[in-house]
Design a protein around this motif. Structure first.
Motif, PDB file in Angstrom:
ATOM      1  N   ALA A 108       0.831  -1.206   0.000  1.00 31.01           N
ATOM      2  CA  ALA A 108       0.000   0.000   0.000  1.00 31.01           C
ATOM      3  C   ALA A 108       0.866   1.257   0.000  1.00 31.01           C
ATOM      4  CB  ALA A 108      -0.928  -0.005   1.212  1.00 31.01           C
ATOM      5  N   CYS A 109       1.950   1.228   0.778  1.00 30.41           N
ATOM      6  CA  CYS A 109       2.848   2.390   0.823  1.00 30.41           C
ATOM      7  C   CYS A 109       3.567   2.578  -0.511  1.00 30.41           C
ATOM      8  CB  CYS A 109       3.850   2.232   1.957  1.00 30.41           C
ATOM      9  SG  CYS A 109       3.095   2.366   3.582  1.00 30.41           S
ATOM     10  N   ARG A 110       3.905   1.492  -1.164  1.00 34.05           N
ATOM     11  CA  ARG A 110       4.562   1.609  -2.472  1.00 34.05           C
ATOM     12  C   ARG A 110       3.599   2.140  -3.520  1.00 34.05           C
ATOM     13  NH1 ARG A 110       6.373  -3.761  -3.945  1.00 34.05           N
ATOM     14  NH2 ARG A 110       5.607  -4.533  -1.976  1.00 34.05           N
ATOM     15  N   ILE A 111       2.335   1.751  -3.457  1.00 36.48           N
ATOM     16  CA  ILE A 111       1.353   2.231  -4.424  1.00 36.48           C
ATOM     17  C   ILE A 111       1.180   3.741  -4.299  1.00 36.48           C
ATOM     18  CG2 ILE A 111      -1.111   2.221  -5.004  1.00 36.48           C
ATOM     19  CD1 ILE A 111      -1.082  -0.791  -4.390  1.00 36.48           C
ATOM     20  N   LEU A 112       1.065   4.228  -3.062  1.00 35.45           N
ATOM     21  CA  LEU A 112       0.861   5.660  -2.847  1.00 35.45           C
ATOM     22  C   LEU A 112       2.166   6.435  -2.724  1.00 35.45           C
ATOM     23  CD1 LEU A 112      -2.175   5.651  -0.398  1.00 35.45           C
ATOM     24  CD2 LEU A 112      -2.153   6.140  -2.838  1.00 35.45           C
ATOM     25  N   ASN A 113       3.284   5.740  -2.774  1.00 30.01           N
ATOM     26  CA  ASN A 113       4.608   6.356  -2.682  1.00 30.01           C
ATOM     27  C   ASN A 113       4.736   7.193  -1.398  1.00 30.01           C
ATOM     28  OD1 ASN A 113       7.215   6.897  -3.461  1.00 30.01           O
ATOM     29  ND2 ASN A 113       6.633   8.643  -4.747  1.00 30.01           N
ATOM     30  N   THR A 114       4.400   6.557  -0.275  1.00 27.28           N
ATOM     31  CA  THR A 114       4.517   7.199   1.031  1.00 27.28           C
ATOM     32  C   THR A 114       5.331   6.300   1.949  1.00 27.28           C
ATOM     33  OG1 THR A 114       2.475   6.186   1.837  1.00 27.28           O
ATOM     34  CG2 THR A 114       2.283   8.373   0.842  1.00 27.28           C
ATOM     35  N   LYS A 115       5.744   6.870   3.064  1.00 26.71           N
ATOM     36  CA  LYS A 115       6.478   6.084   4.054  1.00 26.71           C
ATOM     37  C   LYS A 115       5.487   5.301   4.902  1.00 26.71           C
ATOM     38  CE  LYS A 115      10.246   9.380   4.403  1.00 26.71           C
ATOM     39  NZ  LYS A 115      10.930  10.342   5.250  1.00 26.71           N
ATOM     40  N   PRO A 116       5.877   4.116   5.344  1.00 28.85           N
ATOM     41  CA  PRO A 116       4.980   3.353   6.228  1.00 28.85           C
ATOM     42  C   PRO A 116       4.815   4.064   7.568  1.00 28.85           C
ATOM     43  CG  PRO A 116       6.950   2.062   5.659  1.00 28.85           C
ATOM     44  CD  PRO A 116       7.071   3.388   5.001  1.00 28.85           C
ATOM     45  N   GLU A 126      -7.128   2.888   2.052  1.00 30.87           N
ATOM     46  CA  GLU A 126      -7.887   2.248   3.130  1.00 30.87           C
ATOM     47  C   GLU A 126      -6.981   1.432   4.040  1.00 30.87           C
ATOM     48  OE1 GLU A 126     -10.802  -0.028   1.044  1.00 30.87           O
ATOM     49  OE2 GLU A 126     -12.197   1.648   0.914  1.00 30.87           O
ATOM     50  N   ARG A 127      -6.022   0.743   3.456  1.00 31.95           N
ATOM     51  CA  ARG A 127      -5.109  -0.096   4.252  1.00 31.95           C
ATOM     52  C   ARG A 127      -4.252   0.741   5.184  1.00 31.95           C
ATOM     53  NH1 ARG A 127      -3.343  -3.814   7.344  1.00 31.95           N
ATOM     54  NH2 ARG A 127      -1.521  -4.963   6.706  1.00 31.95           N
ATOM     55  N   ILE A 128      -3.719   1.845   4.676  1.00 27.88           N
ATOM     56  CA  ILE A 128      -2.894   2.719   5.521  1.00 27.88           C
ATOM     57  C   ILE A 128      -3.732   3.332   6.621  1.00 27.88           C
ATOM     58  CG2 ILE A 128      -1.533   4.842   5.550  1.00 27.88           C
ATOM     59  CD1 ILE A 128      -0.548   4.058   2.730  1.00 27.88           C
ATOM     60  N   GLU A 129      -4.925   3.814   6.290  1.00 34.17           N
ATOM     61  CA  GLU A 129      -5.808   4.399   7.303  1.00 34.17           C
ATOM     62  C   GLU A 129      -6.184   3.358   8.357  1.00 34.17           C
ATOM     63  OE1 GLU A 129      -9.065   5.996   5.087  1.00 34.17           O
ATOM     64  OE2 GLU A 129      -8.049   7.912   4.773  1.00 34.17           O
ATOM     65  N   MET A 130      -6.453   2.141   7.921  1.00 39.28           N
ATOM     66  CA  MET A 130      -6.818   1.085   8.861  1.00 39.28           C
ATOM     67  C   MET A 130      -5.665   0.800   9.822  1.00 39.28           C
ATOM     68  SD  MET A 130      -7.539  -2.888   8.159  1.00 39.28           S
ATOM     69  CE  MET A 130      -5.839  -2.986   7.696  1.00 39.28           C
ATOM     70  N   GLU A 131      -4.456   0.783   9.298  1.00 40.18           N
ATOM     71  CA  GLU A 131      -3.281   0.529  10.127  1.00 40.18           C
ATOM     72  C   GLU A 131      -3.123   1.627  11.183  1.00 40.18           C
ATOM     73  OE1 GLU A 131      -0.300  -2.090  11.094  1.00 40.18           O
ATOM     74  OE2 GLU A 131      -1.650  -2.314   9.395  1.00 40.18           O
ATOM     75  N   VAL A 132      -3.322   2.878  10.776  1.00 37.39           N
ATOM     76  CA  VAL A 132      -3.190   3.999  11.712  1.00 37.39           C
ATOM     77  C   VAL A 132      -4.291   3.941  12.776  1.00 37.39           C
ATOM     78  CG1 VAL A 132      -3.337   6.511  11.903  1.00 37.39           C
ATOM     79  CG2 VAL A 132      -1.980   5.476  10.083  1.00 37.39           C
TER      80      VAL A 132
END
Length: 139
Positions: free
Chosen positions: A59-67, A108-114
């Motif tokens: 998910a982080c690679r798709i959005l090009n953000t840091k985990p 959604e995956r990043i938000e869920m993790e947070v």
């Protein structure tokens, strides 16, 4: 001659049925192992989330953000990247619906993790400090 044809039909049918039964059994075994891993909370082995099975790294690679680090993520940057990529892949503008859906699932995956990390932190804080109910006084 007819008994020979009937015999061949029965043997072929039994063979097809046997293979189908064996394949269904294999799938049932794999499904039960998957469900057992999910019930134990081993989400690395079984992603049962609405994120479509994306890992956090993907998910982080798709959005090009840091985990997210220690449950903290720059959600503004995530939303900014999401909006930009989502709009770029609009099917009406010649984009791909598939890529658009992957981008949505990544957000959604990043938000869920947070959110999960925030809940865990709140739970640990409550355990540490004890439960303090909010008391409202009548005037």
């Amino acid at each position: 001659m007819a008994h020979r044809i009937v015999g061949q039909v029965l043997v072929t049918g039994a063979r097809v049925f046997g293979r189908a039964f064996a394949e269904a059994y294999k799938q049932a075994q794999a499904s039960s192992k998957y469900a057992a891993q999910a019930s134990k909370g081993n989400m690395g082995a079984a992603n049962t989330f609405a994120s479509g099975g994306l890992s956090l790294d993907e998910a982080c690679r798709i959005l090009n953000t840091k985990p997210p680090q220690a449950g903290k993520a720059d959600l503004e940057q995530v939303m900014e990247r999401f909006k930009k990529l989502f709009d770029m892949n609009n099917p009406e503008k010649g984009g791909s619906f598939y890529l658009q859906s992957k981008i949505l699932r990544a957000r959604e995956r990043i938000e869920m993790e947070v959110r999960q990390a925030e809940r865990q932190a709140a739970h640990e804080k409550e355990l540490k400090e004890g439960w303090k109910p909010k008391v409202y006084k009548d005037r």
